[in-house]
Write a protein that holds these residues in place. Structure first.
Motif, mmCIF file in Angstrom:
data_model
loop_
_atom_site.group_PDB
_atom_site.id
_atom_site.type_symbol
_atom_site.label_atom_id
_atom_site.label_comp_id
_atom_site.label_asym_id
_atom_site.label_seq_id
_atom_site.Cartn_x
_atom_site.Cartn_y
_atom_site.Cartn_z
ATOM 1 N N ASP A 109 0.825 -1.216 0.000
ATOM 2 C CA ASP A 109 0.000 0.000 0.000
ATOM 3 C C ASP A 109 0.859 1.267 0.000
ATOM 4 O O ASP A 109 0.507 2.250 -0.656
ATOM 5 C CB ASP A 109 -0.935 -0.008 1.209
ATOM 6 C CG ASP A 109 -2.013 -1.088 1.105
ATOM 7 O OD1 ASP A 109 -2.187 -1.641 0.005
ATOM 8 O OD2 ASP A 109 -2.658 -1.377 2.125
ATOM 9 N N TYR A 110 1.971 1.235 0.717
ATOM 10 C CA TYR A 110 2.864 2.396 0.705
ATOM 11 C C TYR A 110 3.480 2.584 -0.683
ATOM 12 O O TYR A 110 3.665 3.723 -1.139
ATOM 13 C CB TYR A 110 3.965 2.249 1.751
ATOM 14 C CG TYR A 110 3.512 2.584 3.158
ATOM 15 C CD1 TYR A 110 2.962 3.828 3.447
ATOM 16 C CD2 TYR A 110 3.644 1.668 4.188
ATOM 17 C CE1 TYR A 110 2.545 4.149 4.738
ATOM 18 C CE2 TYR A 110 3.228 1.976 5.486
ATOM 19 C CZ TYR A 110 2.677 3.215 5.750
ATOM 20 O OH TYR A 110 2.256 3.529 7.024
ATOM 21 N N ARG A 141 11.106 -6.690 -4.251
ATOM 22 C CA ARG A 141 11.873 -7.950 -4.245
ATOM 23 C C ARG A 141 12.126 -8.424 -2.821
ATOM 24 O O ARG A 141 11.940 -9.609 -2.501
ATOM 25 C CB ARG A 141 13.216 -7.764 -4.968
ATOM 26 C CG ARG A 141 14.108 -8.994 -4.881
ATOM 27 C CD ARG A 141 15.290 -8.908 -5.803
ATOM 28 N NE ARG A 141 16.309 -7.986 -5.354
ATOM 29 C CZ ARG A 141 17.311 -8.297 -4.504
ATOM 30 N NH1 ARG A 141 17.373 -9.524 -3.976
ATOM 31 N NH2 ARG A 141 18.223 -7.408 -4.182
ATOM 32 N N ALA A 142 12.539 -7.510 -1.954
ATOM 33 C CA ALA A 142 12.805 -7.889 -0.570
ATOM 34 C C ALA A 142 11.559 -8.448 0.095
ATOM 35 O O ALA A 142 11.623 -9.436 0.838
ATOM 36 C CB ALA A 142 13.309 -6.671 0.206
ATOM 37 N N THR A 143 10.409 -7.851 -0.193
ATOM 38 C CA THR A 143 9.156 -8.299 0.410
ATOM 39 C C THR A 143 8.737 -9.653 -0.130
ATOM 40 O O THR A 143 8.332 -10.538 0.635
ATOM 41 C CB THR A 143 8.051 -7.254 0.159
ATOM 42 O OG1 THR A 143 8.502 -5.954 0.564
ATOM 43 C CG2 THR A 143 6.795 -7.610 0.939
ATOM 44 N N VAL A 144 8.827 -9.824 -1.435
ATOM 45 C CA VAL A 144 8.468 -11.108 -2.055
ATOM 46 C C VAL A 144 9.360 -12.224 -1.517
ATOM 47 O O VAL A 144 8.883 -13.304 -1.158
ATOM 48 C CB VAL A 144 8.573 -11.017 -3.591
ATOM 49 C CG1 VAL A 144 8.527 -12.412 -4.221
ATOM 50 C CG2 VAL A 144 7.456 -10.152 -4.152
ATOM 51 N N ILE A 289 3.891 -8.506 -4.797
ATOM 52 C CA ILE A 289 3.772 -8.754 -3.361
ATOM 53 C C ILE A 289 2.435 -9.425 -3.064
ATOM 54 O O ILE A 289 2.369 -10.440 -2.360
ATOM 55 C CB ILE A 289 3.893 -7.433 -2.564
ATOM 56 C CG1 ILE A 289 5.284 -6.823 -2.748
ATOM 57 C CG2 ILE A 289 3.587 -7.666 -1.078
ATOM 58 C CD1 ILE A 289 5.439 -5.451 -2.110
ATOM 59 N N MET A 290 1.356 -8.860 -3.621
ATOM 60 C CA MET A 290 0.030 -9.426 -3.384
ATOM 61 C C MET A 290 -0.091 -10.810 -4.001
ATOM 62 O O MET A 290 -0.759 -11.701 -3.442
ATOM 63 C CB MET A 290 -1.042 -8.498 -3.951
ATOM 64 C CG MET A 290 -1.032 -7.101 -3.335
ATOM 65 S SD MET A 290 -1.121 -7.118 -1.515
ATOM 66 C CE MET A 290 -2.737 -7.843 -1.263
ATOM 67 N N GLU A 291 0.542 -11.030 -5.131
ATOM 68 C CA GLU A 291 0.501 -12.353 -5.756
ATOM 69 C C GLU A 291 1.240 -13.387 -4.913
ATOM 70 O O GLU A 291 0.813 -14.545 -4.807
ATOM 71 C CB GLU A 291 1.088 -12.275 -7.165
ATOM 72 C CG GLU A 291 0.216 -11.489 -8.139
ATOM 73 C CD GLU A 291 0.867 -11.308 -9.502
ATOM 74 O OE1 GLU A 291 2.077 -11.607 -9.628
ATOM 75 O OE2 GLU A 291 0.174 -10.870 -10.435
ATOM 76 N N THR A 292 2.329 -12.980 -4.284
ATOM 77 C CA THR A 292 3.067 -13.889 -3.403
ATOM 78 C C THR A 292 2.243 -14.224 -2.164
ATOM 79 O O THR A 292 2.268 -15.359 -1.672
ATOM 80 C CB THR A 292 4.413 -13.275 -2.990
ATOM 81 O OG1 THR A 292 5.119 -12.837 -4.149
ATOM 82 C CG2 THR A 292 5.277 -14.304 -2.253
ATOM 83 N N ARG A 294 -0.970 -14.435 -2.098
ATOM 84 C CA ARG A 294 -1.958 -15.422 -2.566
ATOM 85 C C ARG A 294 -1.327 -16.814 -2.655
ATOM 86 O O ARG A 294 -1.954 -17.809 -2.279
ATOM 87 C CB ARG A 294 -2.512 -15.002 -3.924
ATOM 88 C CG ARG A 294 -3.383 -13.755 -3.879
ATOM 89 C CD ARG A 294 -3.733 -13.279 -5.284
ATOM 90 N NE ARG A 294 -4.531 -14.277 -5.991
ATOM 91 C CZ ARG A 294 -4.730 -14.256 -7.305
ATOM 92 N NH1 ARG A 294 -4.148 -13.326 -8.061
ATOM 93 N NH2 ARG A 294 -5.470 -15.185 -7.874
ATOM 94 N N LEU A 295 -0.096 -16.877 -3.139
ATOM 95 C CA LEU A 295 0.612 -18.155 -3.178
ATOM 96 C C LEU A 295 0.786 -18.720 -1.767
ATOM 97 O O LEU A 295 0.589 -19.919 -1.538
ATOM 98 C CB LEU A 295 1.987 -17.983 -3.824
ATOM 99 C CG LEU A 295 2.075 -17.937 -5.349
ATOM 100 C CD1 LEU A 295 3.491 -17.573 -5.774
ATOM 101 C CD2 LEU A 295 1.665 -19.268 -5.967
ATOM 102 N N MET A 296 1.142 -17.850 -0.817
ATOM 103 C CA MET A 296 1.364 -18.272 0.557
ATOM 104 C C MET A 296 0.103 -18.862 1.170
ATOM 105 O O MET A 296 0.128 -19.940 1.768
ATOM 106 C CB MET A 296 1.866 -17.085 1.383
ATOM 107 C CG MET A 296 2.092 -17.370 2.856
ATOM 108 S SD MET A 296 0.641 -16.985 3.879
ATOM 109 C CE MET A 296 0.636 -15.204 3.802
ATOM 110 N N TYR A 297 -1.016 -18.162 1.021
ATOM 111 C CA TYR A 297 -2.266 -18.652 1.605
ATOM 112 C C TYR A 297 -2.734 -19.941 0.938
ATOM 113 O O TYR A 297 -3.202 -20.869 1.599
ATOM 114 C CB TYR A 297 -3.352 -17.583 1.496
ATOM 115 C CG TYR A 297 -3.441 -16.680 2.701
ATOM 116 C CD1 TYR A 297 -3.673 -17.206 3.971
ATOM 117 C CD2 TYR A 297 -3.296 -15.304 2.581
ATOM 118 C CE1 TYR A 297 -3.749 -16.375 5.084
ATOM 119 C CE2 TYR A 297 -3.371 -14.465 3.681
ATOM 120 C CZ TYR A 297 -3.608 -15.016 4.939
ATOM 121 O OH TYR A 297 -3.684 -14.201 6.034
ATOM 122 N N THR A 298 -2.612 -20.003 -0.381
ATOM 123 C CA THR A 298 -3.044 -21.203 -1.101
ATOM 124 C C THR A 298 -2.198 -22.407 -0.703
ATOM 125 O O THR A 298 -2.728 -23.504 -0.483
ATOM 126 C CB THR A 298 -2.963 -20.977 -2.622
ATOM 127 O OG1 THR A 298 -3.716 -19.813 -2.971
ATOM 128 C CG2 THR A 298 -3.537 -22.176 -3.377
#
Length: 317
Positions: A109-110, A141-144, A289-292, A294-298
């Motif tokens: 968001d930031y 990249r760092a967040t992903v 970041i948001m796609e990662t 989604r991968l994490m939760y799935t």
């Protein structure tokens, strides 16, 4: 495994409470106290390794005794639902999908708001590298990388050890992982003293990391990402990571999202290069970041389903 599913839902509702009484925080305080007693800068390298090994043993023994003692008291209650609820509540402290997702979304968001100063500040909370001068792509990249790698450490591994050894083993893993995050560095202070902690974390994370990598490939298929590329990059690049386990989640995520992870990172003012994983088909930005997440939760939900099916199969057979 119903208890693990309940623990996941507890985390989804409550998250990881920021409290000085959080079990992982208490383990961290124990490590700090024992380190003060056991670490001596003037000790030989062999003595530092032995002292670091003693630190690991003491932390794990104390953690086991406390968790086992609590559960022995809880099991004195004859109500199986109460026992399961308390065990699930305690297990929820060992996993952190909601807090991991929340941290990633806040940084996302930031970045969307073009507030790089706050994004740099917040990403500094979840990574060990220097973040003061990172641009949007490097913040993303760092967040992903952190979300992908922490899917192993903060979710799949504790659930895996819970499945094979109960609540005590789940907490033992978190104890080892906390030790690694506090003393498992290859710097002047911890090169020898933290070696046993780092190696123990590598051993315990070996199977969960590989499970997570495969779960990310399956998750990519479910979510409509490129699962074939995820599998390809997993096989090609996972071994490039300096950690024997860190590359499995990162490589499969990179392939699924058509991005490249790794590269130059600065630690305490010194620049280090980490081998690339994935191909830069897409430019890394905040959307990844948001796609990662989604991968994490799935991957987490997939693990819980598969583990429950296996548990039921062996229970009924």
């Amino acid at each position: 495994m119903i208890t693990a599913i309940v623990a996941f839902f507890i985390d989804a509702v409550l998250g990881d409470p920021r409290s000085n009484l959080h079990p992982v925080v208490l383990i961290g305080r124990l490590i700090t106290s024992l380190e003060r007693m056991l670490y001596h800068k003037t000790d030989s390298s062999v003595r530092q390794i032995l002292s670091g090994g003693l630190l690991v043993v003491l932390v794990l023994v104390f953690t086991f005794l406390v968790v086992n003692g609590i559960m022995n008291i809880v099991r004195m209650c004859n109500n199986s639902y109460v026992i399961m609820a308390i065990e699930a509540f305690l297990l929820s402290f060992t996993i952190s999908p909601k807090s991991l997702a929340a941290a990633g979304k806040e940084i996302h968001d930031y970045l969307v708001a073009k507030d790089l100063s706050q994004a740099r500040f917040k990403v500094g909370w979840i990574v060990g590298r220097d973040t003061e001068n990172l641009e949007e792509g490097e913040i993303s990249r760092a967040t992903v990388e952190t979300i992908a790698e922490n899917t192993v450490d903060g979710i799949i591994a504790p659930l895996f050890f819970y499945a094979i050894g109960g609540l005590e083993l789940a907490f033992l893993y978190r104890g080892v992982n906390t030790l690694d995050s506090m003393v498992g560095y290859k710097n002047d202070r911890y090169l020898y003293f933290g070696r046993v902690a780092a190696r123990t974390d590598d051993v315990l994370g070996y199977i969960p990391a590989r499970i997570t990598g495969i779960l990310f490939v399956i998750s990519a298929l479910i979510l409509g990402f490129d699962w074939k590329q995820s599998w390809k990059i997993l096989r090609r690049d996972a071994k490039k990571h300096p950690s024997p386990n860190g590359g499995w989640a990162e490589a499969s995520a990179a392939g699924a999202l058509h991005i490249r992870l790794g590269g130059y990172n600065s630690y305490f003012g010194k620049v280090h290069f980490r081998a690339y994983m994935g191909d830069p088909v897409e430019k890394l930005d905040n959307s990844h970041i948001m796609e990662t997440i989604r991968l994490m939760y799935t991957a987490t939900i997939l693990y819980l389903i598969i583990a429950h099916v296996i548990y039921v199969f062996f229970t009924l057979s």
